[in-house]
Design a protein around this motif. Structure first.
Motif, PDB file in Angstrom:
ATOM      1  N   UNK B 218      -2.792  69.065  21.097  1.00 54.21           N
ATOM      2  CA  UNK B 218      -2.511  68.974  19.665  1.00 54.21           C
ATOM      3  C   UNK B 218      -3.322  70.008  18.882  1.00 54.21           C
ATOM      4  N   UNK B 219      -4.625  70.063  19.163  1.00 56.71           N
ATOM      5  CA  UNK B 219      -5.492  70.986  18.425  1.00 56.71           C
ATOM      6  C   UNK B 219      -5.076  72.433  18.678  1.00 56.71           C
ATOM      7  N   UNK B 220      -4.824  72.766  19.933  1.00 52.05           N
ATOM      8  CA  UNK B 220      -4.437  74.137  20.266  1.00 52.05           C
ATOM      9  C   UNK B 220      -3.113  74.523  19.616  1.00 52.05           C
ATOM     10  N   UNK B 221      -2.149  73.611  19.710  1.00 47.38           N
ATOM     11  CA  UNK B 221      -0.833  73.894  19.149  1.00 47.38           C
ATOM     12  C   UNK B 221      -0.935  74.063  17.639  1.00 47.38           C
ATOM     13  N   UNK B 283     -11.567  71.473  21.102  1.00 47.56           N
ATOM     14  CA  UNK B 283     -11.324  72.893  21.337  1.00 47.56           C
ATOM     15  C   UNK B 283     -12.097  73.376  22.557  1.00 47.56           C
ATOM     16  N   UNK B 284     -13.387  73.045  22.595  1.00 41.91           N
ATOM     17  CA  UNK B 284     -14.203  73.544  23.698  1.00 41.91           C
ATOM     18  C   UNK B 284     -13.823  72.852  25.001  1.00 41.91           C
ATOM     19  N   UNK B 285     -13.534  71.533  24.899  1.00 39.23           N
ATOM     20  CA  UNK B 285     -13.072  70.784  26.066  1.00 39.23           C
ATOM     21  C   UNK B 285     -11.776  71.397  26.587  1.00 39.23           C
ATOM     22  N   UNK B 286     -10.889  71.735  25.630  1.00 35.44           N
ATOM     23  CA  UNK B 286      -9.589  72.272  25.990  1.00 35.44           C
ATOM     24  C   UNK B 286      -9.691  73.587  26.717  1.00 35.44           C
TER      25      UNK B 286
END
Lengths: 315, 294
Positions: B218-221, B283-286
Motif C-alpha cells: 500500500x505504502x509503495x503503491x 517503507x524500510x521494511x518493504x
C-alpha cells in the motif's frame, strides 16, 4: 502437510458452473479476473499495440494507417534521417549519466550503510535524514536543485563566494552541467540503496567480526575479507536496479538544465517524449522506445534472474 | 562458517581497555562524520523552506540572506490564490487518484495473488509466469501506445487516465504471492474444517496474517502514484493536473520568482513528507522485503 484430525473432510456441496462455491472449477478464475482484465487491457495490449504503431505510419485522426515495416527503426540507424543525430546524442548523454552516477550511488550508499549499521548516537535520525529525499517527487527534486545551483544567487554559488571563490556557472557550462544533475540524483536516491545495504549488513553474523578481532584484523581487512564478499549478491542487486533507474534519466535534466547547455544533457526519454508529444510522431517515438527498451532489457534480464532465484528460495 | 584466523587466545585486561578507548573515539568520529553529511542532506530542504518565507526581493539579495530576515507567508498566499495554479484542486486530484489507484491495485493484486498462491486450477503456473515475464519488459514501451489509447477512449484530462492504466502491473501480484505462499496450510485447513469457503479463508486467514506485506505494498503503491510525473504530465492538464505535474507547469510560470516557486515546491513536497513520517516503518521494511534478503 499432514492432517492431525481423523474426522473425514466434509465434501464441498456440489453445484453447477453458476454456483459460487468451491466445487465450481471456475471460482479460482474469478479471483484472477479483475487483475487479469486490467493486465491484458493496459499492459499486454499496449505492448502489442506499440509494435503495431512502430511498424505503421500511425496518425490517430487518419482513417488508414499505412504499413511501413521497419522503416522507423531503419531511420534510427540512418545518418541522413532527421532523428539520427539527436537520438544518438541523447543515447550518449544517457549512457554517460549511467557511467557517472551508478558507481557514485553504489559506493556512497554502501559507505552510508557501513557508517550506520553499528550502533551510533542518533542512528534512527540519520537513517531517516538520508532516506527522506527519496520520498519526494522528481519534480520537487528538480525544481529545488535548479534553484540551489542557480548561476547567480543559488546556495552553492553563495557558499563558493563565501569561501572566496568565483561563482561557477554550473547550469550553462557544458560538462559542468552534470554536476547539479548528479548531486540531485545522489541526494534523492542514495537512501533507498542504503536501506537495502543496511538490511544485508544486519544479516552478517557478528561472530565473524569477533573472530577477526581476536586475530587482530584491521577494519580494512574485516571489510575486505568478510563484509565485501558477503555483500556481493546485494551489490549486484543494487547495481542492476540503479543502472535501470539511471537509464530513466528525465526530470533531473528537464528541470535542472532543460537539456542544455547545447543539448549536452538531453536524455533519451526527453527526446522520445518530445518526438511523440511535440512533433506528434508517434510511430517514430514508439520505434525509439523499443530500441531503447532493447538496451534496458539486458539489465532487466539480470534483475529478473536475481528475482527468479529469490522465488526458488521461497518454494 | 569459520574464519581461518580464529584463535582462542584470551584477551588481556590492558588490551580490552585500549580497545574500549579506541571504540569510543571511533564512535565519536563516526557521529561527527554522520552529522556533517546529515547537514548537507538537510541543507536543500532548509533552503527550500527558507526561500519560500522570504519576500521576493530578498531571495536574490546580495549578500545572500542565510535565513529569512523578514519572514512572510505572502508567497504561500500567492501560490494558493493564483488562478494559474489551482494548487488546492491539484492536491485533491492527486489525493483522490492516488488513493483510488492504491485501493484498486492492492485489492486486485491480492485477489489474484491469493488464487495463484493458494488455489488449484488449470493454467495456474502458466499464468503466473506470464504476468511475471511482463515485468521484464521496460515500462517505457507502453508510454506511447497507452497515450494513444487514452486519446481513443476520450480519457485525456479525466481521472480514468490516472487510475486505470497502471493498475494491471504485475509487481503487487508477485510480491503478495511470495508472501501468501509462506503462510502455513495448517491454518487454512482449520478454517476449511469449520466450513469456510475460499473467500472466507482469504478474508479471515490470509489477509490478517499478511498485514505487513499488504501495508508495504500500500505504502509503495501510494507513494509511487503520488510522485509519478511523466504520465500525468501528458494525460492531464490545467484543472485536472496532479500536484507534481502542476508544479512542472508552475516552474514555467514562476521561473524567476524564486520565493513563489519554492512555496509551491514546499507545498508539493509536504504531503509526501507527512506520508513518510507515518509510513517510515513500512517503507524500510518493504525495501528489505522486496529487495534481496541474504
Amino acid at each position: 502437510m499432514s492432517l492431525s484430525l481423523n474426522r473425514p473432510r466434509e465434501r464441498p456441496r456440489r453445484g453447477g458452473l453458476l454456483a459460487l462455491n468451491d466445487a465450481n472449477p471456475l471460482v479460482p478464475y474469478l479471483y484472477l479476473l479483475p487483475h487479469g482484465a486490467l493486465f491484458l487491457a493496459f499492459i499486454v495490449f499496449p505492448i502489442l499495440f506499440g509494435v503495431y504503431v512502430s511498424t505503421h505510419h500511425y496518425d490517430p485522426v487518419a482513417t488508414t494507417q499505412p504499413f511501413v515495416g521497419l522503416e522507423y527503426y531503419r531511420q534510427l540507424f540512418d545518418r541522413q534521417s532527421p532523428q539520427f543525430d539527436l537520438f544518438w546524442l541523447a543515447m550518449r548523454n544517457t549512457a554517460l549519466f549511467v557511467v557517472l552516477s551508478v558507481p557514485l550511488l553504489v559506493a556512497y550508499s554502501l559507505a552510508l550503510a557501513l557508517q550506520l549499521y553499528r550502533p551510533v548516537r542518533g542512528r534512527a535520525f540519520f537513517r531517516a535524514v538520508f532516506f527522506l529525499p527519496g520520498v519526494l517527487s522528481w519534480t520537487v527534486v528538480g525544481v529545488l536543485w535548479r534553484w540551489l545551483f542557480d548561476n547567480q544567487s543559488g546556495l552553492v554559488n553563495a557558499v563558493l563566494t563565501g569561501l572566496g571563490q568565483d561563482t561557477i556557472p554550473f547550469l550553462t557550462t557544458e560538462g559542468l552541467a552534470w554536476v547539479p544533475i548528479l548531486a540531485a540524483t545522489v541526494w534523492a536516491s542514495v537512501g533507498f540503496n542504503m536501506t537495502v545495504y543496511l538490511a544485508a549488513l544486519s544479516g552478517i553474523s557478528q561472530s565473524l567480526y569477533e573472530a577477526a578481532d581476536l586475530d587482530g584484523a584491521t577494519s580494512w581487512a574485516k571489510f575486505r575479507y568478510i563484509t565485501w564478499p558477503l555483500l556481493s549478491p546485494t551489490t549486484l542487486f543494487v547495481t542492476v536496479t540503479t543502472v535501470l533507474a539511471a537509464f530513466g534519466l528525465f526530470f533531473q535534466s528537464v528541470f535542472i538544465t532543460n537539456a542544455g547547455p547545447n543539448r549536452s544533457t538531453l536524455s533519451v526519454i526527453q527526446y522520445l517524449v518530445s518526438e511523440a508529444f511535440t512533433n506528434v510522431q508517434y510511430s517514430s517515438a514508439a520505434a525509439m522506445s523499443f530500441v531503447f527498451a532493447g538496451v534496458l532489457l539486458v539489465f532487466t534480464a539480470v534483475q529478473f534472474r536475481l528475482m527468479i532465484r529469490d522465488i526458488g528460495g521461497r518454494r | 562458517m569459520a574464519a581461518p584466523w580464529v584463535s582462542a587466545a584470551p584477551r588481556t585486561r590492558a588490551a580490552t581497555r585500549t580497545r574500549r578507548r579506541a571504540h569510543l573515539t571511533s564512535s565519536t568520529l563516526r557521529f561527527v562524520l554522520l552529522l556533517l553529511q546529515a547537514i548537507i542532506f538537510l541543507a536543500p530542504v532548509y533552503w527550500m523552506i527558507a526561500t519560500s518565507l522570504k519576500p521576493e526581493g530578498d531571495t536574490v539579495a546580495q549578500p545572500i540572506q542565510w535565513y529569512p530576515h523578514s519572514p512572510t507567508l505572502e508567497n504561500y498566499a500567492r501560490v494558493l490564490t493564483s488562478p494559474d495554479s489551482p494548487v488546492v484542486r491539484w492536491t485533491l486530484n492527486s489525493a483522490f487518484t492516488s488513493l483510488a489507484f492504491t485501493f484498486g491495485t492492492v485489492l486486485t493484486c491480492s485477489l489474484a495473488a491469493y488464487a495463484i498462491a493458494r488455489l488449484k486450477f488449470r493454467g495456474r503456473e502458466a499464468w503466473f509466469w506470464f504476468i511475471l515475464s511482463s515485468m521484464m519488459v521496460p515500462g517505457l514501451t507502453t508510454l506511447i501506445p497507452s497515450f494513444i489509447m487514452m486519446l481513443k477512449l476520450g480519457w485525456i484530462d479525466t481521472y480514468h487516465a490516472l487510475i486505470w492504466p497502471s493498475m494491471g502491473g504485475a509487481f503487487g501480484v508477485f510480491m503478495l504471492r511470495q508472501f501468501f505462499t509462506g503462510i502455513p496450510f495448517e491454518l487454512e485447513e482449520a478454517a476449511r474444517l469449520d466450513g469456510a469457503n475460499s473467500l472466507q479463508v482469504f478474508r479471515h486467514v490470509i489477509v490478517p496474517l499478511s498485514k505487513p506485506a499488504l501495508a508495504t505494498l500500500t505504502v509503495f503503491t501510494f507513494l509511487g502514484a503520488w510522485n509519478s510525473v511523466i504520465w500525468p504530465l501528458y494525460v492531464v492538464h490545467g484543472d485536472m493536473a496532479t500536484l507534481p505535474a502542476g508544479l512542472a507547469s508552475f516552474q514555467g510560470i514562476y521561473a524567476t520568482t524564486y520565493g513563489t516557486l519554492m512555496a509551491g515546491t514546499t507545498l508539493t513536497a509536504l504531503p509526501a513528507l507527512v506520508a513518510y513520517l507515518f509510513a517510515q516503518r513500512y517503507l524500510e521494511e518493504g525495501l528489505t522485503l522486496t529487495g534481496l534478503k541474504e
